[in-house]
Design a protein around this motif. Structure first.
Motif, PDB file in Angstrom:
ATOM      1  N   GLY A 223       1.020  -2.261   3.590  1.00  0.00           N
ATOM      2  CA  GLY A 223      -0.403  -2.166   4.125  1.00  0.00           C
ATOM      3  C   GLY A 223      -0.448  -0.906   4.445  1.00  0.00           C
ATOM      4  N   ARG A 224       0.554  -0.003   5.035  1.00  0.00           N
ATOM      5  CA  ARG A 224       0.338   1.453   5.405  1.00  0.00           C
ATOM      6  C   ARG A 224       0.148   2.215   3.942  1.00  0.00           C
ATOM      7  N   GLY A 225       0.771   1.863   3.051  1.00  0.00           N
ATOM      8  CA  GLY A 225       0.310   2.558   1.662  1.00  0.00           C
ATOM      9  C   GLY A 225      -1.100   2.332   1.084  1.00  0.00           C
ATOM     10  N   LEU A 226      -1.518   1.182   1.274  1.00  0.00           N
ATOM     11  CA  LEU A 226      -2.694   0.829   1.184  1.00  0.00           C
ATOM     12  C   LEU A 226      -3.859   1.341   1.761  1.00  0.00           C
ATOM     13  N   ALA A 227      -3.780   1.511   3.262  1.00  0.00           N
ATOM     14  CA  ALA A 227      -4.604   2.288   4.001  1.00  0.00           C
ATOM     15  C   ALA A 227      -4.544   3.924   3.787  1.00  0.00           C
ATOM     16  N   ALA A 228      -3.505   4.256   3.317  1.00  0.00           N
ATOM     17  CA  ALA A 228      -3.322   5.809   3.097  1.00  0.00           C
ATOM     18  C   ALA A 228      -4.048   6.129   1.656  1.00  0.00           C
ATOM     19  N   ALA A 229      -3.954   5.158   0.745  1.00  0.00           N
ATOM     20  CA  ALA A 229      -4.470   5.205  -0.656  1.00  0.00           C
ATOM     21  C   ALA A 229      -5.888   5.195  -0.450  1.00  0.00           C
ATOM     22  N   ILE A 230      -6.562   4.110   0.411  1.00  0.00           N
ATOM     23  CA  ILE A 230      -7.948   4.190   0.770  1.00  0.00           C
ATOM     24  C   ILE A 230      -8.442   5.418   1.258  1.00  0.00           C
ATOM     25  N   ALA A 231      -7.693   5.844   2.392  1.00  0.00           N
ATOM     26  CA  ALA A 231      -8.046   7.308   2.925  1.00  0.00           C
ATOM     27  C   ALA A 231      -8.193   8.316   1.792  1.00  0.00           C
ATOM     28  N   LEU A 232      -7.128   8.389   0.866  1.00  0.00           N
ATOM     29  CA  LEU A 232      -7.040   9.401  -0.108  1.00  0.00           C
ATOM     30  C   LEU A 232      -8.161   9.301  -1.278  1.00  0.00           C
ATOM     31  N   GLY A 233      -9.106   8.141  -1.051  1.00  0.00           N
ATOM     32  CA  GLY A 233     -10.256   7.874  -2.254  1.00  0.00           C
ATOM     33  C   GLY A 233      -9.887   7.163  -2.995  1.00  0.00           C
ATOM     34  N   ALA A 234      -8.940   6.112  -3.159  1.00  0.00           N
ATOM     35  CA  ALA A 234      -8.696   5.174  -3.885  1.00  0.00           C
ATOM     36  C   ALA A 234      -9.618   3.918  -3.581  1.00  0.00           C
ATOM     37  N   ASP A 235      -9.853   2.895  -4.868  1.00  0.00           N
ATOM     38  CA  ASP A 235     -10.461   1.698  -4.640  1.00  0.00           C
ATOM     39  C   ASP A 235      -9.347   0.678  -4.541  1.00  0.00           C
ATOM     40  N   GLY A 236      -8.175   0.864  -4.601  1.00  0.00           N
ATOM     41  CA  GLY A 236      -7.024  -0.033  -4.693  1.00  0.00           C
ATOM     42  C   GLY A 236      -5.853   0.414  -5.024  1.00  0.00           C
ATOM     43  N   VAL A 237      -4.617  -0.318  -4.882  1.00  0.00           N
ATOM     44  CA  VAL A 237      -3.309   0.098  -5.268  1.00  0.00           C
ATOM     45  C   VAL A 237      -2.736  -1.000  -6.236  1.00  0.00           C
ATOM     46  N   ASN A 238      -1.770  -0.313  -7.096  1.00  0.00           N
ATOM     47  CA  ASN A 238      -0.937  -1.291  -7.916  1.00  0.00           C
ATOM     48  C   ASN A 238       0.349  -1.198  -7.233  1.00  0.00           C
ATOM     49  N   MET A 239       1.089  -2.484  -7.385  1.00  0.00           N
ATOM     50  CA  MET A 239       2.265  -2.535  -6.822  1.00  0.00           C
ATOM     51  C   MET A 239       3.243  -3.519  -7.816  1.00  0.00           C
ATOM     52  N   GLY A 240       4.148  -2.853  -8.160  1.00  0.00           N
ATOM     53  CA  GLY A 240       5.325  -3.558  -9.298  1.00  0.00           C
ATOM     54  C   GLY A 240       6.455  -3.936  -8.905  1.00  0.00           C
ATOM     55  N   THR A 241       7.064  -3.203  -8.297  1.00  0.00           N
ATOM     56  CA  THR A 241       8.417  -3.266  -7.749  1.00  0.00           C
ATOM     57  C   THR A 241       8.208  -4.186  -6.603  1.00  0.00           C
ATOM     58  N   ARG A 242       7.480  -4.032  -5.728  1.00  0.00           N
ATOM     59  CA  ARG A 242       7.362  -5.063  -4.583  1.00  0.00           C
ATOM     60  C   ARG A 242       6.888  -6.543  -5.058  1.00  0.00           C
ATOM     61  N   PHE A 243       6.204  -6.662  -6.227  1.00  0.00           N
ATOM     62  CA  PHE A 243       5.827  -8.014  -6.690  1.00  0.00           C
ATOM     63  C   PHE A 243       7.190  -8.698  -7.563  1.00  0.00           C
ATOM     64  N   CYS A 244       8.083  -7.937  -7.719  1.00  0.00           N
ATOM     65  CA  CYS A 244       9.484  -8.340  -8.348  1.00  0.00           C
ATOM     66  C   CYS A 244      10.266  -8.798  -7.351  1.00  0.00           C
ATOM     67  N   ALA A 245      10.148  -8.713  -5.919  1.00  0.00           N
ATOM     68  CA  ALA A 245      11.028  -9.219  -5.042  1.00  0.00           C
ATOM     69  C   ALA A 245      10.113 -10.102  -4.131  1.00  0.00           C
ATOM     70  N   THR A 246       9.538 -11.067  -5.164  1.00  0.00           N
ATOM     71  CA  THR A 246       8.907 -12.319  -4.540  1.00  0.00           C
ATOM     72  C   THR A 246       9.543 -13.520  -5.013  1.00  0.00           C
TER      73      THR A 246
END
Length: 323
Positions: free
Chosen positions: A184-207
């Motif tokens: 969630g910290r990365g998501l907050a940082a990305a939104i602050a930098l102007g993104a409309d969303g984030v993409n996570m690959g490695t994180r969803f592998c570990a589910t």
């Protein structure tokens, strides 16, 4: 679970601005449906299927597991064996899927048919110039990959904290932040930098729902930001992969500028990664992709718990900024 609206969530009708992009050997229907049911946007990886008919069957299977939006990934790359991209495109259109993620070369030849049928296209890029070019050609969303990402980070070596806002400044379509995103910290940082969303690959592998061997998931949790290797640099086809016996050997061989792909072809064979590693659990059995974000991954939750926890941490980060 907290929801947060952006141009991305409104365009695609998802609850959270979190995506799980296409991943070879990972992006099957079971995981994509679990991601969708958790309120995020997942993508079936088309080139894992031999034909448009097989892809269509996977899409239909996934529809039985979720009534939420999901998409299909088309990675447009040169291949020794021809890939049935036209079949995939027509299967996507026939299925009624309205979201496609493309990567590799620009999807110029596929855009007219997709636009004709109301399919929105997210194109993955690794540089500002390629993002600008893709938007001019008609893509609807840019997913920008920083140097931290798993897979192919391009050849410019620009980290996401610079690449993301530079891309946002250069295009007028929604931008998804990719590379190094895992919480969630990365998501907050990305939104602050102007993104409309984030993409996570490695994180969803570990589910729990990822259909890869438990040994691989545990290895991702165990690994740090230092446990990746760049291979293919000398060939200008850089890939970030997990550090293991095979990838270390490949990187060492490629330090010699006279070496060609033929010198590492057997070591880098995709079948070794898919079968020895992802299927059988030998984490030293072949090349497999993993990003630096593995340093931020400490558990193997369900997709539902993962997305919920990310959004909770995101709200905590936002509250901290508002103080």
């Amino acid at each position: 679970m907290a929801q947060f609206k952006t141009r991305l969530t409104e365009m695609f009708g998802v609850e959270t601005p979190i995506c799980m992009g296409g991943m070879t050997g990972v992006g099957y229907g079971e995981l994509v449906a679990a991601v969708a049911n958790a309120g995020a946007l997942g993508f079936i990886t088309a080139h894992m299927f031999k034909s448009g008919e097989e892809l269509l069957a996977e899409i239909e299977k996934t529809k039985k597991l979720t009534d939420k939006p999901f998409g299909v990934n088309l990675t447009l790359l040169p291949s020794i064996n021809p890939i049935p991209y036209d079949e995939y495109r027509e299967a996507i259109i026939h299925s009624g899927i309205k979201i496609v993620e493309t990567a590799g070369r620009a999807p110029t030849d596929h855009l007219p048919r997709f636009k004709e049928h109301g399919v929105k296209v997210i194109h993955k890029c690794t540089s500002v110039r390629h993002a600008v070019s893709a938007v001019k050609k008609g893509v609807d969303v840019i997913s920008i990959d920083g140097f931290e990402c798993a897979g192919h980070p391009g050849e410019d070596d620009v980290g996401l904290i610079v690449l993301l806002p530079a891309t946002v400044d250069a295009v007028d379509v929604p931008v998804i932040a990719s590379g190094g995103m895992a919480d969630g910290r990365g998501l907050a940082a990305a939104i602050a930098l102007g993104a409309d969303g984030v993409n996570m690959g490695t994180r969803f592998c570990a589910t729990v729902e990822a259909t890869i061997h438990e040994n691989v998931k545990k290895k991702i949790v165990e690994n740090t930001e230092l446990d990746t290797v760049l291979v293919g640099r000398s060939l200008r086809n850089t890939a970030r992969v997990a550090k293991n016996d095979v990838s270390t050997q490949v990187a060492e061989i490629q330090k010699d500028p006279t070496k060609t792909f033929a010198d590492v072809k057997e070591l880098m064979a995709g079948v070794r990664g898919r079968e020895n590693v992802l299927r059988d659990g030998d984490t030293d059995g072949g090349i497999w992709t993993s990003g630096q974000s593995q340093a931020l991954i400490h558990d193997i939750p369900t997709c539902k718990d993962l997305v919920s926890n990310i959004m909770k941490q995101f709200e905590e980060a936002r509250a901290k900024l508002a103080r």
